[in-house]
Design a protein around this motif. Sequence first.
Motif, mmCIF file in Angstrom:
data_model
loop_
_atom_site.group_PDB
_atom_site.id
_atom_site.type_symbol
_atom_site.label_atom_id
_atom_site.label_comp_id
_atom_site.label_asym_id
_atom_site.label_seq_id
_atom_site.Cartn_x
_atom_site.Cartn_y
_atom_site.Cartn_z
ATOM 1 N N TRP A 82 0.743 -1.107 0.154
ATOM 2 C CA TRP A 82 0.097 -0.009 0.042
ATOM 3 C C TRP A 82 0.891 1.280 0.101
ATOM 4 C CZ3 TRP A 82 -0.578 3.807 3.789
ATOM 5 C CH2 TRP A 82 -1.245 4.838 3.313
ATOM 6 N N ASP A 83 1.737 1.239 0.656
ATOM 7 C CA ASP A 83 2.799 2.572 0.700
ATOM 8 C C ASP A 83 3.371 2.569 -0.496
ATOM 9 O OD1 ASP A 83 4.359 4.411 2.498
ATOM 10 O OD2 ASP A 83 5.929 3.246 1.405
ATOM 11 N N GLY A 84 3.890 1.566 -1.356
ATOM 12 C CA GLY A 84 4.302 1.852 -2.595
ATOM 13 C C GLY A 84 3.199 2.327 -3.550
ATOM 14 N N TYR A 85 2.017 1.771 -3.474
ATOM 15 C CA TYR A 85 0.948 2.172 -4.075
ATOM 16 C C TYR A 85 0.641 3.805 -3.851
ATOM 17 C CZ TYR A 85 -3.973 2.365 -6.076
ATOM 18 O OH TYR A 85 -5.095 2.434 -6.658
ATOM 19 N N ARG A 86 0.653 4.010 -2.598
ATOM 20 C CA ARG A 86 0.225 5.410 -2.145
ATOM 21 C C ARG A 86 1.064 6.590 -2.675
ATOM 22 N NH1 ARG A 86 1.212 7.720 3.465
ATOM 23 N NH2 ARG A 86 3.348 6.744 3.025
ATOM 24 N N ASN A 92 -6.028 12.710 -5.229
ATOM 25 C CA ASN A 92 -7.117 12.907 -5.127
ATOM 26 C C ASN A 92 -7.915 11.493 -4.900
ATOM 27 O OD1 ASN A 92 -6.873 12.164 -7.767
ATOM 28 N ND2 ASN A 92 -8.468 13.456 -8.533
ATOM 29 N N GLU A 93 -7.087 10.367 -5.040
ATOM 30 C CA GLU A 93 -7.542 8.973 -5.180
ATOM 31 C C GLU A 93 -8.037 8.973 -3.262
ATOM 32 O OE1 GLU A 93 -6.334 4.554 -5.851
ATOM 33 O OE2 GLU A 93 -5.345 6.094 -7.017
ATOM 34 N N PRO A 153 -18.856 11.166 -3.810
ATOM 35 C CA PRO A 153 -18.285 11.332 -4.930
ATOM 36 C C PRO A 153 -17.663 12.959 -5.043
ATOM 37 C CG PRO A 153 -20.797 11.460 -5.526
ATOM 38 C CD PRO A 153 -20.494 11.023 -4.146
ATOM 39 N N THR A 154 -16.260 12.852 -5.130
ATOM 40 C CA THR A 154 -15.784 14.288 -5.338
ATOM 41 C C THR A 154 -14.650 14.203 -6.292
ATOM 42 O OG1 THR A 154 -15.975 14.315 -2.776
ATOM 43 C CG2 THR A 154 -14.515 15.712 -3.640
#
Length: 154
Positions: A82-86, A92-93, A153-154
Amino acid sequence: MKKISKLEAVLWNIAFPGFSQLITGHYIKGILFVTLEFIMNVNARFNTAIMYSFLGEIEKAESVLNYQWLLFYPCVYMFSMWDGYRTAMPDNEKYSYLPFVFSAYCVTVGLMVSPKVTLYKVHPGPVFLPMMFLIPGLLIGFLLKWILQSRNPT
């Protein structure tokens, strides 16, 4: 700092936790993840259990494992992914952590119940059963992410 895609970040961390952090120049985090993975892997004797599992010797895999050390593994592994993905995702994800978190939960539960579970007279053991528990973790996480995103939704 090198920029990599979300998929590349996850795939490098699947190969070895901490690799995407090292590639992107987050050296302290990368070294920390690599060190944690090494310490947990060695103390749990996980590579030996993986080898026995792939050879079909599930009982040997169970006998060599140190479950107390291995129970740390899923959370550190999924957090590293997750840290790599983040690091690679757009600002804005939202809710990207949910599939990783629920996967860590489910894989940990799969590991805990693995000595007792037999499916259709097949005992998957401490390597394959947690892998199978990854699927419901991902499904729950993606479903919750979708529900929360559709409500906000944003």
